[in-house]
Scaffold this motif. Structure first.
Motif, PDB file in Angstrom:
ATOM      1  N   ASN A 136      -0.215  13.807 -10.685  1.00  0.00           N
ATOM      2  CA  ASN A 136      -1.497  14.178 -11.302  1.00  0.00           C
ATOM      3  C   ASN A 136      -2.303  14.945 -10.246  1.00  0.00           C
ATOM      4  N   LEU A 137      -2.653  16.183 -10.566  1.00  0.00           N
ATOM      5  CA  LEU A 137      -3.255  17.071  -9.564  1.00  0.00           C
ATOM      6  C   LEU A 137      -4.561  16.520  -8.999  1.00  0.00           C
ATOM      7  N   VAL A 138      -5.434  15.983  -9.876  1.00  0.00           N
ATOM      8  CA  VAL A 138      -6.732  15.468  -9.424  1.00  0.00           C
ATOM      9  C   VAL A 138      -6.531  14.304  -8.452  1.00  0.00           C
ATOM     10  N   ILE A 139      -5.647  13.399  -8.815  1.00  0.00           N
ATOM     11  CA  ILE A 139      -5.403  12.235  -7.950  1.00  0.00           C
ATOM     12  C   ILE A 139      -4.802  12.667  -6.613  1.00  0.00           C
ATOM     13  N   ALA A 170       4.198   5.653  -5.466  1.00  0.00           N
ATOM     14  CA  ALA A 170       4.349   5.666  -6.929  1.00  0.00           C
ATOM     15  C   ALA A 170       3.237   6.492  -7.579  1.00  0.00           C
ATOM     16  N   ILE A 171       2.016   6.340  -7.074  1.00  0.00           N
ATOM     17  CA  ILE A 171       0.878   7.079  -7.643  1.00  0.00           C
ATOM     18  C   ILE A 171       1.068   8.581  -7.433  1.00  0.00           C
ATOM     19  N   MET A 222       2.949   1.611  -3.373  1.00  0.00           N
ATOM     20  CA  MET A 222       2.193   2.002  -4.563  1.00  0.00           C
ATOM     21  C   MET A 222       1.567   3.391  -4.403  1.00  0.00           C
ATOM     22  N   ASN A 223       1.139   3.735  -3.184  1.00  0.00           N
ATOM     23  CA  ASN A 223       0.664   5.114  -2.970  1.00  0.00           C
ATOM     24  C   ASN A 223       1.771   6.109  -3.330  1.00  0.00           C
ATOM     25  N   ALA A 267       3.547  10.488  -9.585  1.00  0.00           N
ATOM     26  CA  ALA A 267       3.166  10.776 -10.975  1.00  0.00           C
ATOM     27  C   ALA A 267       2.650  12.204 -11.111  1.00  0.00           C
ATOM     28  N   ARG A 297      -5.144  15.531  -5.065  1.00  0.00           N
ATOM     29  CA  ARG A 297      -6.183  16.177  -4.245  1.00  0.00           C
ATOM     30  C   ARG A 297      -7.180  15.156  -3.711  1.00  0.00           C
ATOM     31  N   PHE A 298      -7.488  14.144  -4.518  1.00  0.00           N
ATOM     32  CA  PHE A 298      -8.416  13.117  -4.036  1.00  0.00           C
ATOM     33  C   PHE A 298      -7.821  12.396  -2.824  1.00  0.00           C
ATOM     34  N   PHE A 299      -6.532  12.031  -2.921  1.00  0.00           N
ATOM     35  CA  PHE A 299      -5.897  11.333  -1.795  1.00  0.00           C
ATOM     36  C   PHE A 299      -5.932  12.205  -0.538  1.00  0.00           C
ATOM     37  N   ARG A 343       0.830  -1.211   0.000  1.00  0.00           N
ATOM     38  CA  ARG A 343       0.000   0.000   0.000  1.00  0.00           C
ATOM     39  C   ARG A 343       0.867   1.265   0.000  1.00  0.00           C
TER      40      ARG A 343
END
Lengths: 117, 117, 117, 117, 117, 117
Positions: A27-30, A21-22, A18-19, A25, A32-34, A15
């Protein structure tokens, strides 16, 4: 645990890895979602324990084992007792039906991996 | 309310009428399930308010408007405040995503049909 | 349209009215989610048309009529042609199966409410 | 019927009209899918009645009212009795949980619209 | 079998062990649900074979591998032939779409673990 | 990869082996569905890259890891860049909510198994 599910330590390791790694990347939307996801469970009008129970039941009826594992751990940290866990599971079971049962089995196995309350 | 959803009184009328028809068919499994469903939300280790909130969030992430309506009414009876409703909705929204939003709109419209807390 | 679905103008009216009510409740998580939702479909590495098609297919396989209506309108604004709509629908149909068909019927009825491309 | 659901005749009218519109678009994948969908319920190793019951239960646990209506009508044509309907519903209810109940109510209302067996 | 799925014996072992743990918690709603679940598949107006096929198709469209495994085993016990299995799978595939395919692969692998009919 | 997910080569091996077993059963509906599934992603009014992205997002919001793996591989073959992947994932995440996150982790792990673009 069994049933080919990795032990809790391995779950946490994958977890985190990979968090990272994500988020790397960028990506602004991702991102902010996290951040929003974390904020959702902070105490407010409802306390943190109630919110974690809501997250646990939502994850259970949607049958997401990793989400269930995460919220089982968080609920335990917030002091949820075994009896409270089973009452939350009973709501998820009646709302979601027998297809929830395999996830209950794995949820209870996760609970057994944690120190007793 | 709008959006072609029937008003709360009509919802309750249809619900009662059809529940009666279903139970009159005298299928043992269905009758026991209905009885179990009622029992699920009784106060125990978790109080009735918390259990109704669990039922509301489960219904919202599973996107069942009639179930949401039912639990919105029950939550109000248990004294859930507007601020607590929105925190429960925020958990459902973040767990379930933007597909939950149309159901939030109808949930809030139901809330507006009820006497203010 | 028929099938008890409200016409597009009524859909937009209810959507705006209830979004206003939701945002007026001033729940931070919900407000940020709504803002994030809008940002998601902005052109980036993928153009806005492709992103709206992704939103349309996601909404279709998840069988959310209101979300489908929203993305059908947005796709049309981005210049999606009838042939492209049907190819997107064909992906949703094959991935999601025959339970998608009632939603395709309503999606096509929405398309018929819009000015031809 | 009530609950804002259109009567059976209107359901059939909208269904036929929109199926015609979809097929007129001449998308090969969609046309083949529709043809395959029809073929699926033909008698083979399992008879047509059993296959329609399978379609009914699948539609019910996936909570698609239009699909349920379609299979209720087909099952009645194949001679499914009230008692058999309720046993099929009991399987769907136990597998799918209480979120299935609103769909059972509408399924039973559809059954009441049909001539008794 | 492969694909990281445990062999059937391990599946049964974990299932029994965790069911025992769940029932030992002595939550009345959960215990009654488990009892109701068993009763659901008893022969009545529909025979046990038909009911197990309904349970199999419901589990398949809901994409629950453990539930599929359970009902594949029960169906075989009730004498379901390979040809009947594939017709039931074909209904699940057309209703539920291509996302069902990975579960079909594992269902067929389970079938290969069982003695031929 | 980790998290008990088999490596890509094993995924492909199991997929091929079981697809062969399924097709060998010679069920006409299933065979036609498999053929239709392949045809769905062929370039038409929408190019193959866009269709694979649609398949990827549909698979992600429906939370089917095997389907995600398949479309990640196909998207890479069609030249989808990392930035485009993450924008597609951001749509899936916002539409489908936080329950999508565990599948994003595994999707990104699959991406890391593939040669960089």
């Amino acid at each position: 645990m069994s049933d080919s599910t990795p032990p809790l330590a391995e779950f946490h390791h994958f977890r985190e890895k990979m968090n990272d790694a994500i988020l790397a990347a960028d990506n602004l939307v991702i991102k902010r979602f996290f951040s929003l996801d974390t904020r959702t469970y902070r105490a407010g009008a409802l306390d943190a324990k109630t919110k974690e129970l809501l997250g646990l039941v939502a994850s259970t009826v949607l049958r997401c084992d990793d989400c269930i594992t995460y919220h089982v751990v968080q609920c335990r940290k917030e002091g949820v007792t075994d009896e409270e866990f089973y009452e939350a599971f009973s709501v998820a079971l009646v709302v979601g039906g027998s297809i929830v049962i395999p996830h209950l089995r794995r949820a209870v196995a996760r609970l057994q991996e944690l120190p007793a309350q």
